[in-house]
Motif scaffolding. Structure first.
Motif, mmCIF file in Angstrom:
data_model
loop_
_atom_site.group_PDB
_atom_site.id
_atom_site.type_symbol
_atom_site.label_atom_id
_atom_site.label_comp_id
_atom_site.label_asym_id
_atom_site.label_seq_id
_atom_site.Cartn_x
_atom_site.Cartn_y
_atom_site.Cartn_z
ATOM 1 N N ILE A 195 0.920 -1.403 -0.098
ATOM 2 C CA ILE A 195 -0.009 -0.067 -0.118
ATOM 3 C C ILE A 195 0.833 1.250 -0.113
ATOM 4 N N ASP A 196 1.997 1.052 0.563
ATOM 5 C CA ASP A 196 2.762 2.460 0.268
ATOM 6 C C ASP A 196 4.506 2.043 0.366
ATOM 7 N N ALA B 154 7.669 3.676 2.521
ATOM 8 C CA ALA B 154 8.230 4.621 3.598
ATOM 9 C C ALA B 154 9.896 4.632 3.614
ATOM 10 N N LYS C 274 3.081 0.687 -6.076
ATOM 11 C CA LYS C 274 2.404 0.686 -5.051
ATOM 12 C C LYS C 274 0.880 0.121 -5.447
ATOM 13 N N ILE D 81 6.780 4.052 -8.174
ATOM 14 C CA ILE D 81 7.486 4.224 -6.955
ATOM 15 C C ILE D 81 8.666 5.188 -7.542
#
Length: 648
Positions: free
Chosen positions: A313-314, A316, A359, A390
């Motif tokens: 989902i992401d 970091a 993502k 990304i």
């Protein structure tokens, strides 16, 4: 009840507890146990000076500690080398001439290692593994674990090592109760076991249903010739015994045992991440010895990683102590092998490009034991057009500075970046570095946030007033923290070098620098570094660049820290400057003879070659002896060795 009756009652209660918790064959009803227990407790309350340390009343818990004291192991606790395939198993067996050996195998339970010390039949201390030499004193917590005997029928000094674990079913019950009480759930049985063992309140430890399974011994006075016989004896003293323990006579039998244990992975009540394989002969174990990190006579044959599907989902971004920005995948969450995984390593942005990751992608995630979860595949056929590319970052996520893109690595160059500073301080104070007890991640974050420290050197400028206004810091905790900081001011040189956080320079490399260049480690040349065994150009350049850029800072730090240099008094004799190989069983431990040879200035090698000068041969010498004969290398026995070493 008189004193004699009291002692008889204590022994009876311990026998009953062993039968109930360890042997699973109860000898008394709960009412009968409780009635006798009450009489013992009443006697102890009236005669506190007569209470024995192995009384079952010591299992009640409730002792509150400020923090854990350090406790040295009498013999080092080693970690194990991991192998992952039959080819690696065969390679390990061929190293050190193990083909003719018998092997002891057992499950590798996923928990926390514990060292129990008994003397005169009584448990006198318990410690975590720690750094292998010094652990944390968790004696009060060990005493409340029902499967840890407070008393054993053996009077000699012995360190009994094993794994503290939580069964899968007990773990689920603990989390169900925590959910009812609105508490955060524990991550997995392994972390729960480790965390439970290190509770400052022993009543919490008691409530966690911990179990202790022995897997080895440290310092001891036993005279067994095989590990299997020794462990049979240890388990006969009142410890738990797993039903999957056996001796294998060949690599085929090891493979068969591995396949059988793997098939029981889900059925076993305790989580396991592999199978321990070790040479059964204790004299052969002594002969094989140790590397810098691991015993050569045992390995952990790890189980295959468990794969699960999840959605990314992401991504970091984390900034490490050297400024490298590392991408971390954020998942929608998936349970793998007892752990709920939300984050996975992505290594670097080249890895993201190699995977073609976006993502929103559905991905394949693996996790095996203590291996960090990672993405191994992207299910691109399942894309629905909502996925997002990304991009490589241009600004530091922490300080906003422009990033240096070096291809595989993207770095923040700002030396004052909070993430770099805090990470470097945390690493410096960690167990494998300066080992400053009381300065964990959260405390360092708190001190930094409140302006108490802004660099490593500020640690040594802290005083009692520095903790004013900080939540959770009472006078005793402040005193202990400051004492730990003071105690760290005379570390072994290799630990200090490790703690500086130089890229590519870990503990092993730091030890080589400290050993070979103890008096000029701060000002080494490229050639001097490249002369070190195992050093390549990348390691040497990294060390040189760090010392060039941070020379003044390191010198300032040395105003507060005085590293200890092991003085080596070299005795000159016929072995000085020579290469010696040791083989066979000798009258003294191999490590002792190796250290003695090194004190003469000799190099002790693990293999025979044309460059070898001597082979020191004991009983049952194998292929090394034969190879030395074929190469014409001088072979000496212990009698000749003792004569030669005393000749100048």
């Amino acid at each position: 009840m008189n004193h004699k009756e009291y002692l008889e009652a204590v022994n009876k209660l311990n026998d009953w507890a062993r039968a109930y918790y360890t042997d699973d064959t109860p000898m008394a009803s709960d009412d009968e146990y409780d009635a006798l227990y009450h009489k013992v407790a009443e006697f102890e309350s009236q005669n506190p000076n007569l209470k024995v340390i192995f009384s079952p009343t010591n299992r009640v818990g409730g002792e509150i500690l400020e923090q854990f004291e350090k406790l040295a192991h009498k013999a080092r606790m080693w970690s194990m080398e991991d192998i992952f395939s039959d080819d690696e198993l065969l390679a390990w067996i061929e190293r050190g001439d193990k083909r003719s050996q018998r092997f002891f195998v057992e499950p590798k339970f996923d928990g926390a290692s514990l060292n129990l010390t008994y003397e005169n039949g009584v448990l006198i201390s318990a410690a975590t593994r720690g750094d292998g030499s010094i652990g944390e004193d968790v004696t009060s917590n060990a005493r409340v674990i029902s499967s840890v005997p407070l008393q054993i029928p053996y009077s000699g000094l012995i360190e009994i090592r094993g794994e503290v674990v939580i069964t899968k079913s007990d773990f689920e019950k603990i989390n169900a109760n925590r959910a009812k009480d609105g508490q955060n759930l524990l991550a997995n049985p392994r972390n729960a076991a480790a965390g439970s063992l290190r509770q400052l309140d022993s009543s919490i430890t008691k409530s966690r249903r911990l179990k202790f399974y022995p897997w080895g011994v440290g310092a001891n006075e036993l005279k067994f010739s095989t590990h299997s016989d020794m462990m049979d004896f240890v388990r006969s003293l009142g410890f738990l015994r797993d039903d999957f323990v056996r001796v294998c006579n060949s690599i085929d039998e090891i493979r068969q045992a591995y396949d059988e244990l793997l098939s029981l992975r889900d059925e076993k009540p305790i989580m396991m991440d592999g199978m321990v394989v070790r040479v059964n002969s204790l004299s052969k174990c002594d002969e094989l010895g140790f590397t810098v990190k691991f015993p050569k006579f045992m390995v952990a044959y790890k189980f295959p990683a468990i794969q699960k599907s999840a959605k990314l989902i992401d991504v970091a971004l984390q900034v490490g102590r050297t400024g490298v920005v590392t991408p971390v995948g954020v998942l929608d969450g998936v349970e793998i092998d007892g752990a709920f995984v939300r984050n996975v390593t992505l290594h670097n942005f080249d890895e993201i490009e190699r995977l073609g990751l976006m993502k929103g992608d559905m991905v394949c995630v693996i996790r095996s034991g203590d291996v960090i979860p990672k993405i191994t595949d992207v299910y691109k056929a399942r894309r629905d057009g909502q996925e997002v590319a990304i991009s490589r970052p241009c600004k530091c996520p922490e300080c906003g500075s422009e990033l240096l893109d070096e291809g595989a690595f993207i770095k923040c160059q700002n030396l004052n970046c909070k993430a770099r500073v805090v990470s470097s301080i945390i690493y410096f104070a960690s167990k494998k570095c300066m080992n400053i007890d009381g300065l964990g991640d959260a405390i360092i974050e708190l001190l930094y946030k409140n302006g108490k420290i802004s660099s490593i050197i500020d640690i040594y400028r802290l005083d009692s007033s520095s903790f004013d206004g900080l939540e959770g810091f009472k006078s005793k905790k402040i005193e202990n923290t400051l004492n730990a900081i003071k105690a760290s001011q005379r570390p072994p040189l290799h630990r200090f070098i490790t703690s500086l956080g130089i890229e590519h320079i870990g503990e092993v490399a730091a030890k080589k620098i400290a050993t070979v260049y103890p008096n000029k480690w701060l000002d080494l040349s490229m050639d001097e570094l490249l002369n070190l065994d195992g050093f390549g150009e990348a390691m040497a350049l990294s060390y040189l660049e760090f010392m060039r850029v941070n020379h003044i800072k390191v010198v300032e730090l040395l105003e507060y820290i005085t590293p200890i240099i092991d003085e080596i008094n070299t005795t000159q004799n016929i072995f000085s400057g020579k290469t010696v190989v040791i083989t066979g069983t000798l009258s003294r431990p191999r490590d002792e003879i190796k250290a003695e040879l090194e004190s003469f200035g000799a190099k002790v090698s693990g293999s025979v070659s044309s460059k070898s000068d001597f082979v020191l041969s004991g009983e049952s010498s194998g292929s090394k002896y034969q190879k030395a004969l074929s190469l014409g290398i001088k072979i000496i026995d212990e009698i000749e060795y003792e004569r030669l070493k005393n000749e100048s």
